[in-house]
Design a protein around this motif. Structure first.
Motif, short mmCIF file in Angstrom:
data_model
loop_
_atom_site.label_atom_id
_atom_site.label_comp_id
_atom_site.label_asym_id
_atom_site.label_seq_id
_atom_site.Cartn_x
_atom_site.Cartn_y
_atom_site.Cartn_z
N VAL A 54 15.28 39.39 -27.91
CA VAL A 54 15.83 38.74 -26.70
C VAL A 54 17.32 39.02 -26.50
CG1 VAL A 54 14.14 36.86 -26.51
CG2 VAL A 54 16.17 36.55 -27.94
N ALA A 76 9.17 38.70 -28.03
CA ALA A 76 9.37 37.42 -27.33
C ALA A 76 8.36 37.36 -26.21
CB ALA A 76 10.78 37.35 -26.73
N VAL A 77 8.09 36.15 -25.74
CA VAL A 77 7.24 36.05 -24.54
C VAL A 77 8.09 36.24 -23.29
CG1 VAL A 77 7.30 33.50 -24.39
CG2 VAL A 77 5.40 34.75 -23.40
N GLY A 78 9.33 35.70 -23.31
CA GLY A 78 10.25 35.89 -22.19
C GLY A 78 10.76 37.33 -22.22
N LEU A 101 3.37 31.74 -29.74
CA LEU A 101 4.48 30.80 -29.96
C LEU A 101 4.39 29.59 -29.05
CD1 LEU A 101 5.44 32.05 -27.33
CD2 LEU A 101 7.33 33.07 -28.52
N ARG A 238 15.07 29.01 -20.58
CA ARG A 238 16.22 29.91 -20.73
C ARG A 238 17.44 29.18 -20.19
NH1 ARG A 238 13.70 32.51 -23.82
NH2 ARG A 238 13.18 34.72 -23.76
N HIS A 286 18.50 27.98 -30.11
CA HIS A 286 17.37 28.83 -29.68
C HIS A 286 16.32 28.99 -30.79
CE1 HIS A 286 16.22 32.16 -26.60
NE2 HIS A 286 15.15 31.70 -27.20
N MET A 298 4.50 36.89 -33.72
CA MET A 298 5.28 37.61 -32.70
C MET A 298 5.50 39.05 -33.16
SD MET A 298 7.98 34.59 -31.84
CE MET A 298 9.19 35.56 -30.91
C1 GLV Z 1 11.84 33.25 -26.99
O1 GLV Z 1 12.79 32.80 -26.50
C2 GLV Z 1 10.76 33.87 -26.28
O2 GLV Z 1 10.83 34.03 -25.06
O3 GLV Z 1 9.77 34.24 -26.95
#
Ligand code: GLV
Ligand code: NAP
Length: 329
Positions: A54, A76-78, A101, A238, A286, A298
């Motif tokens: 990230v 990350a997912v984001g 996650l 975020r 975070h 992940m």
């Molecule tokens: C962490 O911040 C995510 O987006 O996985």
């Protein structure tokens, strides 16, 4: 035939690196800090794929320097650190790590909610500072959680998981999201509300939208002004989803009661960030996904995405699937 070459911007806990090294030529930034931009640009020419974190900005400039990279696999997912349109314009696949996650992050959001409601960090600081001289009937009185009203903004994977936790605490759960989800309303006992109505009615507001042009500063002065003075804001999405300046002002003036924050407009926050002067905030660095199983998964998910893409197979977690479809045509 030589193995495909990939660049990994940072090590990861768990077996992900071994998975990659078994099949690919892996170059990695070994230091225990995010890779500086100049170094990132220097390391990517000629690679077939990149595994990012990230903290790494991936834009058109980097993709042009990388040249032949076919995939950016985000750990990350984001994926707001990646300019997806720039990747798509260059035919580069982008992948992320959804699902693995979800519960870890919802657990953390709920932990922040509880901690902010009952002033846990403030109480611990008081105890450590020797302020606990007697039992006091009126000291550190918090907000009730059981039976309160929770407003979830962004009813995706983590938003739904947060809603379930709220229901488990007998909360009335309202939600606002891009699209209404009648099936989830029935299944989880949720009520849809337009954003303004949700803000006005909730005791706790928890953010679970991705960062995008549409969600940047989704919560600003106007929105904070709509919230109850007793309300508590939780952000594990975020940082830039909230206008941090407006939040500091709202916390200072008592426009809202408290906040629990895992994410910030600038990370890591600087030690002169005004949030650090406030007593009515719980701040953590975070850590939403920071459980061992989540971080391992992940890694394996990001590795599987990268391995698939560099060997010409469809990665399981494509953010821009249209690029895959175009390639097939
Ligand atoms: C962490 O911040 C995510 O987006 O996985
Ligand atoms: P998700 O399943 O994609 O959920 C996001 C939800 O937000 C979706 O329901 C989406 O609507 C909705 N949404 C998107 N744009 C919106 C808008 N403009 N207005 C209202 N709703 C909007 O993602 P997730 O897995 O739950 O993750 C959510 C975010 O959490 C990630 O993007 C990431 O930034 C953050 N996160 C943080 C941590 C951490 O460590 N703190 C860990 C994991 C994730 P649709 O259903 O229409 O798409």
């Amino acid at each position: 035939m030589s193995k495909p070459r990939v660049f990994v911007t940072r090590t990861m806990p768990g077996p992900a690196l071994q998975m990659l090294e078994a099949e690919l030529q892996v170059d990695m930034w070994e230091e225990d800090r995010p890779i500086p931009r100049e170094e990132f640009l220097r390391r990517v020419p000629g690679v077939d794929g990149i595994l990012t974190h990230v903290t790494d900005r991936v834009d058109g400039e980097l993709l042009d320097v990388a040249g032949q990279a076919r995939v950016v696999s985000n750990y990350a997912v984001g994926y707001d650190n990646i300019d997806v349109p720039a990747a798509s314009a260059r035919g580069v696949l982008v992948t992320n790590t959804p699902g693995v996650l979800t519960d870890a992050t919802a657990d953390m959001a709920f932990a922040l909610l509880m901690a902010a409601a009952r002033m846990l960090t403030r109480a611990e600081r008081a105890l450590r500072d020797g302020e606990w001289r007697q039992w006091q009937p009126d000291w550190l009185l918090g907000a009730p959680v059981w039976g309160a009203t929770l407003g979830v903004i962004g009813l995706g994977r983590i938003g739904q998981a947060m809603a379930r936790r709220g229901r488990g605490f007998d909360m009335e759960v309202l939600y606002y999201s891009r699209r209404r989800r009648p099936e989830l309303e029935a299944q989880l006992g949720l009520q849809y509300r337009p954003l303004e109505d949700l803000l006005a009615a909730s005791d706790f507001v928890s953010l679970h939208v991705p960062l995008s042009e549409q969600t940047h500063h989704l919560i600003g002065e106007r929105e904070l002004g709509l919230m109850k003075k007793s309300a508590i804001l939780i952000n594990t999405a975020r940082g830039p989803v909230v206008d941090e300046k407006a939040l500091v002002a709202a916390l200072r003036t008592g426009q809202i009661a408290a906040a629990g924050l895992d994410v910030f407009e600038r990370e890591p926050i600087s030690l002169d960030n005004p949030l650090l002067e406030l007593d009515n905030v719980v701040l953590i660095p975070h850590l939403g996904s920071a459980t061992r199983p989540s971080r391992y998964e992940m890694g394996t998910t990001a590795a599987r995405n990268l391995l698939a893409a560099v060997s010409g197979r469809k990665p399981p977690n494509l953010v821009n699937p249209e690029i895959w479809d175009q390639r097939r045509r």
